[in-house]
Motif scaffolding. Sequence first.
Motif, PDB file in Angstrom:
ATOM      1  N   PHE A 199       1.135  -1.061  -0.170  1.00  0.00           N
ATOM      2  CA  PHE A 199      -0.239  -0.203   0.006  1.00  0.00           C
ATOM      3  C   PHE A 199       0.604   1.415   0.018  1.00  0.00           C
ATOM      4  N   LEU A 200       1.242   1.969  -0.874  1.00  0.00           N
ATOM      5  CA  LEU A 200       1.182   3.205  -1.345  1.00  0.00           C
ATOM      6  C   LEU A 200       1.336   4.442  -0.944  1.00  0.00           C
ATOM      7  N   GLU A 201       1.597   5.227  -0.577  1.00  0.00           N
ATOM      8  CA  GLU A 201       1.721   6.693   0.026  1.00  0.00           C
ATOM      9  C   GLU A 201       1.232   7.716  -1.564  1.00  0.00           C
ATOM     10  N   LYS A 202       0.970   8.170  -1.781  1.00  0.00           N
ATOM     11  CA  LYS A 202       0.901   9.727  -2.939  1.00  0.00           C
ATOM     12  C   LYS A 202       2.141   9.579  -3.372  1.00  0.00           C
ATOM     13  N   THR A 203       1.958   9.532  -4.826  1.00  0.00           N
ATOM     14  CA  THR A 203       4.163   9.841  -4.722  1.00  0.00           C
ATOM     15  C   THR A 203       3.265  10.708  -6.432  1.00  0.00           C
ATOM     16  N   PRO A 204       4.541  11.419  -6.817  1.00  0.00           N
ATOM     17  CA  PRO A 204       4.238  11.898  -8.224  1.00  0.00           C
ATOM     18  C   PRO A 204       4.572  10.876  -9.228  1.00  0.00           C
ATOM     19  N   ASN A 205       5.125  10.046  -9.430  1.00  0.00           N
ATOM     20  CA  ASN A 205       5.455   8.844  -9.879  1.00  0.00           C
ATOM     21  C   ASN A 205       5.470   7.185  -9.370  1.00  0.00           C
ATOM     22  N   PRO A 206       3.573   7.288  -9.606  1.00  0.00           N
ATOM     23  CA  PRO A 206       3.662   6.175  -8.327  1.00  0.00           C
ATOM     24  C   PRO A 206       4.238   4.691  -9.581  1.00  0.00           C
ATOM     25  N   PRO A 207       4.376   3.246  -9.271  1.00  0.00           N
ATOM     26  CA  PRO A 207       4.761   1.951  -9.718  1.00  0.00           C
ATOM     27  C   PRO A 207       3.536   1.671 -10.618  1.00  0.00           C
TER      28      PRO A 207
END
Length: 360
Positions: free
Chosen positions: A162-170
């Motif tokens: 579960f990934l936080e908001k990022t400019p370049n999500p995978p």
Amino acid sequence: MKVSGGAVDAVVLVGGKGTRLRPLTLSAPKPMLPTAGVPFLSHLLSRLRAAGITHVVLGTSYRAEVFEEFFGDGAALGLELEYVVEEEPLDTGGAIRNVHERLRADDVVVCNGDILSGADLGALVAAHRTAAADVTLHLQRVADPSRFGSVPTDGTGRVTAFLEKTPNPPTDQINAGCYIFRRSVIESIPAGRRVSVERETFPGLLAAGAHLHGFVDTSYWLDVGTPDAFVRGSADLVRGVAPTAALPGACGDALLLAGATVADGATVTGGATVGAGAVVGAGARVDGSVLFDDVEIGEDAVVEHSVLGRGARVGAGTVLRGVVLGDGARIGARCELLAGARVWPGAELSDGAVRFSSDA
Ligand code: GTP
């Protein structure tokens, strides 16, 4: 498709304060806001019913009483509705835990009450059962995942993080706010305190080695939590773009409710709704907007992509674009309010020369 192979229960979370939709949510909780002529929640309940799910528990807190006043025991919708009230809001995970005693089936569909979605609930349940997962999450593929936390899955569909908001999500897969829980997993959520299902329960389950499965989907999906999205969702329902079985009339370019009056030379377009008893004056233009009951729009006014609370009045020649008016607000003639302006219930702006482009 309908759910097959054993009944499931449904839980709908409707206890949030809806702060992003203020001032509309000062008088009604978000899931009860009129949307394409009926409370927003009616659309979601109609989809549960269409999937063959009839036992639905509403987890309520903010303005809890209004849900039961409107929907009662659910029989009119072909549902068996139950209500569980949180004295203090328990957040999403706490709210799910709080309804555990009312659940009967082994598998439980849990939905946020502010999502418009075309996901196939029968297929979601089938995917959960085939994977023999602890929880299956509806993951939506979106064009701009950088605005959300993302949820990658492996080749078998198992959730890996579960990934936080990022400019370049995978990945372009995001948590769409609808899940199938094995009932015993709900029991493992701590009781009696605030728990976020997104930030605490899911990451905790993953770290503990639970099987979290992703049901990846690309059908219609919209979180109507902001005024912009609310207006878009309502227009999509009216135009038949968003799935529902709860429209009070035929789909088309506009929905005029009982007793609405549109004067000659006025236009109502873009999936706009004109509420019961509302009046649109001669030469006025209403596009892609939601006018609650008893709204009055003056002659030659322009109302675009806006939400006007019950009984709001707009003077002749006034222009509203991307605006929210609370119940009973009065805007005089020849005003101009632009994107993001919000007028509180009962507030009055006098004729002429008013121009706002931020919160008012
Ligand atoms: P904002 O204040 O504008 O963020 O809206 P919200 O309060 O509805 O919060 P959010 O959109 O994050 O909530 C997602 C879903 O969970 C909505 O359907 C809410 O009604 C519901 N929800 C949020 N918090 C609670 C809670 O404490 N209890 C219950 N029962 N439901 C909640």
